[in-house]
Design a protein around this motif. Structure first.
Motif, mmCIF file in Angstrom:
data_model
loop_
_atom_site.group_PDB
_atom_site.id
_atom_site.type_symbol
_atom_site.label_atom_id
_atom_site.label_comp_id
_atom_site.label_asym_id
_atom_site.label_seq_id
_atom_site.Cartn_x
_atom_site.Cartn_y
_atom_site.Cartn_z
ATOM 1 N N VAL A 67 7.403 15.481 13.384
ATOM 2 C CA VAL A 67 6.110 14.849 13.643
ATOM 3 C C VAL A 67 5.542 14.403 12.299
ATOM 4 O O VAL A 67 5.508 15.187 11.352
ATOM 5 N N ALA A 68 5.118 13.137 12.219
ATOM 6 C CA ALA A 68 4.572 12.604 10.975
ATOM 7 C C ALA A 68 3.158 12.095 11.223
ATOM 8 O O ALA A 68 2.859 11.552 12.276
ATOM 9 N N GLU A 69 2.320 12.285 10.208
ATOM 10 C CA GLU A 69 0.921 11.849 10.276
ATOM 11 C C GLU A 69 0.537 11.239 8.942
ATOM 12 O O GLU A 69 0.940 11.722 7.884
ATOM 13 N N CYS A 70 -0.257 10.179 8.993
ATOM 14 C CA CYS A 70 -0.816 9.572 7.794
ATOM 15 C C CYS A 70 -2.318 9.871 7.801
ATOM 16 O O CYS A 70 -3.079 9.205 8.508
ATOM 17 N N PRO A 71 -2.762 10.883 7.058
ATOM 18 C CA PRO A 71 -4.167 11.307 7.103
ATOM 19 C C PRO A 71 -5.170 10.227 6.704
ATOM 20 O O PRO A 71 -6.309 10.257 7.157
ATOM 21 N N HIS B 92 0.850 -1.185 0.000
ATOM 22 C CA HIS B 92 0.000 0.000 0.000
ATOM 23 C C HIS B 92 0.884 1.233 0.000
ATOM 24 O O HIS B 92 1.964 1.235 0.587
ATOM 25 N N VAL B 93 0.403 2.270 -0.650
ATOM 26 C CA VAL B 93 1.137 3.540 -0.683
ATOM 27 C C VAL B 93 0.261 4.589 -0.011
ATOM 28 O O VAL B 93 -0.897 4.769 -0.382
ATOM 29 N N PHE B 94 0.821 5.244 1.006
ATOM 30 C CA PHE B 94 0.106 6.284 1.728
ATOM 31 C C PHE B 94 0.931 7.562 1.735
ATOM 32 O O PHE B 94 2.157 7.513 1.841
ATOM 33 N N GLN B 95 0.243 8.669 1.638
ATOM 34 C CA GLN B 95 0.914 9.959 1.782
ATOM 35 C C GLN B 95 1.086 10.239 3.261
ATOM 36 O O GLN B 95 0.236 9.888 4.079
ATOM 37 N N VAL C 169 4.201 2.524 12.467
ATOM 38 C CA VAL C 169 2.846 2.847 12.926
ATOM 39 C C VAL C 169 1.819 2.508 11.843
ATOM 40 O O VAL C 169 0.750 1.978 12.144
ATOM 41 N N ILE C 170 2.149 2.776 10.600
ATOM 42 C CA ILE C 170 1.246 2.424 9.497
ATOM 43 C C ILE C 170 1.028 0.908 9.473
ATOM 44 O O ILE C 170 -0.106 0.440 9.341
ATOM 45 N N ALA C 171 2.097 0.150 9.628
ATOM 46 C CA ALA C 171 1.974 -1.316 9.644
ATOM 47 C C ALA C 171 1.068 -1.764 10.793
ATOM 48 O O ALA C 171 0.233 -2.665 10.620
ATOM 49 N N LEU C 172 1.220 -1.149 11.964
ATOM 50 C CA LEU C 172 0.362 -1.489 13.110
ATOM 51 C C LEU C 172 -1.094 -1.133 12.840
ATOM 52 O O LEU C 172 -2.005 -1.913 13.164
ATOM 53 N N CYS C 173 -1.338 0.026 12.252
ATOM 54 C CA CYS C 173 -2.706 0.446 11.934
ATOM 55 C C CYS C 173 -3.346 -0.505 10.924
ATOM 56 O O CYS C 173 -4.512 -0.877 11.064
ATOM 57 N N LEU C 174 -2.577 -0.922 9.906
ATOM 58 C CA LEU C 174 -3.104 -1.842 8.900
ATOM 59 C C LEU C 174 -3.402 -3.207 9.517
ATOM 60 O O LEU C 174 -4.428 -3.823 9.216
ATOM 61 N N ALA C 175 -2.525 -3.675 10.397
ATOM 62 C CA ALA C 175 -2.756 -4.956 11.077
ATOM 63 C C ALA C 175 -4.013 -4.885 11.944
ATOM 64 O O ALA C 175 -4.795 -5.845 11.997
ATOM 65 N N ASP C 176 -4.224 -3.742 12.596
ATOM 66 C CA ASP C 176 -5.410 -3.569 13.433
ATOM 67 C C ASP C 176 -6.683 -3.572 12.588
ATOM 68 O O ASP C 176 -7.686 -4.199 12.962
ATOM 69 N N LEU C 177 -6.655 -2.903 11.449
ATOM 70 C CA LEU C 177 -7.810 -2.894 10.546
ATOM 71 C C LEU C 177 -8.121 -4.308 10.067
ATOM 72 O O LEU C 177 -9.275 -4.731 10.037
ATOM 73 N N ALA D 141 -5.802 8.161 13.618
ATOM 74 C CA ALA D 141 -4.886 8.071 14.765
ATOM 75 C C ALA D 141 -3.542 7.468 14.385
ATOM 76 O O ALA D 141 -2.921 6.763 15.168
ATOM 77 N N CYS D 142 -3.076 7.752 13.186
ATOM 78 C CA CYS D 142 -1.798 7.221 12.715
ATOM 79 C C CYS D 142 -0.788 8.365 12.661
ATOM 80 O O CYS D 142 -0.707 9.095 11.674
ATOM 81 N N TYR D 143 -0.046 8.516 13.759
ATOM 82 C CA TYR D 143 0.944 9.589 13.834
ATOM 83 C C TYR D 143 2.064 9.182 14.789
ATOM 84 O O TYR D 143 1.917 8.263 15.592
ATOM 85 N N THR D 144 3.200 9.854 14.668
ATOM 86 C CA THR D 144 4.360 9.566 15.506
ATOM 87 C C THR D 144 5.315 10.747 15.456
ATOM 88 O O THR D 144 5.064 11.732 14.770
ATOM 89 N N GLN D 145 6.428 10.619 16.179
ATOM 90 C CA GLN D 145 7.453 11.668 16.144
ATOM 91 C C GLN D 145 8.827 11.025 16.190
ATOM 92 O O GLN D 145 8.967 9.840 16.454
ATOM 93 N N GLY D 146 9.846 11.840 15.928
ATOM 94 C CA GLY D 146 11.227 11.371 15.986
ATOM 95 C C GLY D 146 12.172 12.548 16.102
ATOM 96 O O GLY D 146 11.823 13.666 15.739
ATOM 97 N N LYS D 147 13.376 12.288 16.614
ATOM 98 C CA LYS D 147 14.364 13.363 16.770
ATOM 99 C C LYS D 147 14.893 13.846 15.422
ATOM 100 O O LYS D 147 15.222 15.012 15.273
ATOM 101 N N THR D 148 15.007 12.924 14.467
ATOM 102 C CA THR D 148 15.500 13.290 13.140
ATOM 103 C C THR D 148 14.455 12.921 12.094
ATOM 104 O O THR D 148 13.530 12.142 12.365
ATOM 105 N N TYR D 149 14.639 13.427 10.884
ATOM 106 C CA TYR D 149 13.739 13.102 9.781
ATOM 107 C C TYR D 149 13.766 11.597 9.511
ATOM 108 O O TYR D 149 12.721 10.974 9.323
#
Length: 70
Positions: free
Chosen positions: A20-24, A5-8, A46-54, A28-36
């Motif tokens: 901070v990254a979000e998959c619209p 799957h391809v998500f923006q 997080v996307i993989a976890l959201c897809l597994a949950d769906l 509830a698919c968002y996360t953060q990190g110190k670097t890009y």
């Protein structure tokens, strides 16, 4: 073979310097990190976890809405 799957993803840098990254397309698919690089790896996880949950709930994967912006 796994389906691919391809998500923006929207990535912003907050006032503290964290990324901070979000998959619209996924609720509830968002996360953060110190670097890009960190935030990109985190959002993939997080996307993989959201897809597994769906899949577990028997729900279909939402279509990616078109995002227009600069």
């Amino acid at each position: 073979m796994k389906r691919r799957h391809v998500f923006q993803v929207i990535v912003e840098q907050d006032e503290a310097g964290y990324f901070v990254a979000e998959c619209p397309a996924l609720k509830a698919c968002y996360t953060q990190g110190k670097t890009y690089e960190d935030v990109i790896e985190n959002i993939k996880d997080v996307i993989a976890l959201c897809l597994a949950d769906l899949k577990k709930k028997g729900q279909r994967i939402p279509r990616q809405p078109e995002i227009i912006g600069v």
